[in-house]
Design an enzyme around this catalytic site. Structure first.
Site, mmCIF file in Angstrom:
data_model
loop_
_atom_site.group_PDB
_atom_site.id
_atom_site.type_symbol
_atom_site.label_atom_id
_atom_site.label_comp_id
_atom_site.label_asym_id
_atom_site.label_seq_id
_atom_site.Cartn_x
_atom_site.Cartn_y
_atom_site.Cartn_z
ATOM 1 N N PHE A 33 0.853 -1.195 0.000
ATOM 2 C CA PHE A 33 0.000 0.000 0.000
ATOM 3 C C PHE A 33 0.885 1.240 0.000
ATOM 4 C CE2 PHE A 33 -2.459 3.551 1.498
ATOM 5 C CZ PHE A 33 -3.610 3.420 0.745
ATOM 6 N N ASP A 68 9.264 2.743 1.606
ATOM 7 C CA ASP A 68 8.119 3.546 2.033
ATOM 8 C C ASP A 68 7.940 3.359 3.542
ATOM 9 O OD1 ASP A 68 5.691 4.655 2.639
ATOM 10 O OD2 ASP A 68 4.622 3.797 0.930
ATOM 11 N N LYS A 96 2.950 11.323 7.023
ATOM 12 C CA LYS A 96 2.158 11.201 8.252
ATOM 13 C C LYS A 96 2.715 11.958 9.463
ATOM 14 C CE LYS A 96 0.120 6.748 6.910
ATOM 15 N NZ LYS A 96 -1.231 7.061 6.482
HETATM 16 N N1 PLP Z 1 2.371 4.632 2.059
HETATM 17 C C1 PLP Z 1 2.033 3.988 3.181
HETATM 18 C C2 PLP Z 1 2.919 2.904 3.697
HETATM 19 C C3 PLP Z 1 0.858 4.321 3.859
HETATM 20 O O1 PLP Z 1 0.525 3.663 4.971
HETATM 21 C C4 PLP Z 1 0.041 5.355 3.341
HETATM 22 C C5 PLP Z 1 -1.225 5.713 4.009
HETATM 23 O O2 PLP Z 1 -1.796 5.003 4.790
HETATM 24 C C6 PLP Z 1 0.426 5.995 2.162
HETATM 25 C C7 PLP Z 1 1.612 5.613 1.555
HETATM 26 C C8 PLP Z 1 -0.413 7.067 1.541
HETATM 27 O O3 PLP Z 1 -0.346 8.244 2.256
HETATM 28 P P1 PLP Z 1 -1.439 9.395 1.991
HETATM 29 O O4 PLP Z 1 -2.746 8.856 2.455
HETATM 30 O O5 PLP Z 1 -0.952 10.555 2.837
HETATM 31 O O6 PLP Z 1 -1.410 9.695 0.535
#
Ligand code: PLP
Length: 406
Positions: free
Chosen positions: A132, A218, A247
């Site tokens: 994700f 990520d 975040k």
């Molecule tokens: N990458 C990871 C690992 C995430 O957990 C999230 C959101 O939960 C995202 C990317 C996406 O972030 P955003 O919702 O700020 O676009």
């Protein structure tokens, strides 16, 4: 009003929140809850941290947005702090997590063409199953979640998706000379807090080095102390080439994300080739500096590490007393419990996903907010300012609810 006037792209728990402070949130009736989601780990510093309120309001009175057409007097300070904190030459600030991932994709591809010599438009990024990384059309092109993809094609080419937690799958995929990057989360948060086997990240790093492939990590959900270290990659002493954060960079005040890299990667992007009107704005920069300083001053990584052990010990003790919860997994204060999909539940509950949902409703009744992620998995991730006494109180709530189910 949200149901009537808002798009139905979320399915929230039926609770309307109006106030937050530290580990707590309150609903419109004044009922207090422990927040065990922390806005998907954005509120690691706790709700409405007084130092962040001060940083935000003081900066808001001076200057909020200049765009990057001009320099501002706060961005450089934030860039220096994140580079020194995480050990990189350069930072590129964006807003959402998805944007930071998009930025990393562009950096990896550009590096692939200009440094690795991949033929034009042939670059491949290797992703893993159940990833994700966000919701843009490019990012979902690498998703294996049908609800992320279905109805949203056509998809972006240039991704190969391999099994998670398999070094042989990485080895095989990276043998392709057109691969520019391997794209992974050190723990898959959204998928249900899947922790890979010890050594997976280190092996991934080694295979990347062997094949001259960038390791693109990520850490949007796992980073900033959530897993008991500043970064989850630190558990295996892994240094990604592209580190993606978001975040908790703002403690929940503003959308702030970034990519960190060393010069040989970051400088492949030249003026005009990438950007964002709001990315790197002085308000975000001031908040980010304070948010990171709080994590250090309040020893949040140490607290998450210590209380994570307490939490999993309590959950493992609970598992011995029930057949409703079968497993607890996680690191630091990023954990999940898995609901038994063979549990003989009430007739009204016809699937394990429904059991997880109903458990969360019961948690809420008892003053704790959490939400299922992917069916029968409930993620439990409180703000990192939680105390040992509070963790025990929360474990008592979870235990009481679980044991009260037939
Ligand atoms: N990458 C990871 C690992 C995430 O957990 C999230 C959101 O939960 C995202 C990317 C996406 O972030 P955003 O919702 O700020 O676009």
């Amino acid at each position: 009003m949200e149901e009537k006037y808002g798009a139905h792209n979320y399915h929230p728990l039926p609770v309307v929140l109006t106030k937050g402070e530290g580990v707590f949130v309150w609903d419109l009736d004044g009922k207090r809850y422990y927040d065990f989601l922390s806005a998907y780990s954005a509120v690691n510093q706790g709700h409405c941290h007084p130092r962040l309120i001060r940083a935000l309001t003081e900066q808001a009175k001076e200057l909020t947005l200049t765009s990057r057409a001009f320099y501002n007097d706060k961005l450089g300070i934030a860039e220096k702090l994140v580079c020194e904190t995480f050990g990189y030459d350069k930072a590129l600030f964006m807003n959402s997590g998805a944007e930071a991932n998009e930025t990393a994709i562009k950096l990896a591809r550009k590096w692939g063409y200009t440094k690795k010599g991949i033929p034009a438009n042939q670059a491949v990024i290797v992703a893993v199953k159940q990833n994700f990384h966000g919701r843009t059309t490019t990012i979902i092109s690498a998703s294996t979640d049908p609800s992320a993809q279905s109805g949203f094609g056509p998809f972006m080419p240039g991704f190969e998706v391999v099994d998670y937690d398999s070094t042989s799958a990485i080895e095989k995929a990276l043998a392709n000379p057109n691969v520019c990057a391997l794209w992974i989360e050190p723990i898959q948060g959204e998928a249900g807090v899947f922790v890979p086997h010890d050594g997976y990240l280190k092996s991934a790093e080694k295979i990347c080095r062997k094949h001259n492939v960038l390791l693109m990590m990520d850490e949007i959900q796992t980073g900033i102390a959530r897993t008991g270290k500043m970064l989850a990659s630190e558990y295996e002493d892994v240094k990604p080439d592209l580190l993606i954060l978001g975040k908790a960079l703002s403690g929940g005040f503003l959308p702030i994300s970034l990519v960190l890299a060393n010069d040989e990667v970051m400088l492949v992007i030249k003026p005009g080739e990438h950007g964002s009107t709001f990315g790197g704005n002085p308000l975000a920069a001031a908040v980010c500096v304070e948010a990171l300083q709080i994590v250090k001053d309040e020893n949040l990584a140490e607290n998450a590490f210590k209380l994570g052990l307490v939490f999993r010990e309590r959950m493992n003790a609970l598992i011995k007393k029930t057949n409703l919860v079968t497993l607890v997994r996680g690191k630091g204060l990023l954990n999940a419990i898995v609901i038994n999909d063979k549990h003989e539940s009430d007739a009204a509950w016809n699937s394990e996903a429904e059991i997880a949902w109903n458990l969360c409703l019961k948690f809420a009744e008892n003053g704790l907010l959490a939400k299922p992620t992917h069916g029968n998995i409930i993620r439990l991730a409180p703000p990192l300012v939680i105390t040992e006494e509070q963790i025990h109180e929360c474990c008592d709530i979870i235990e009481k609810v679980v044991l009260s189910m037939k």
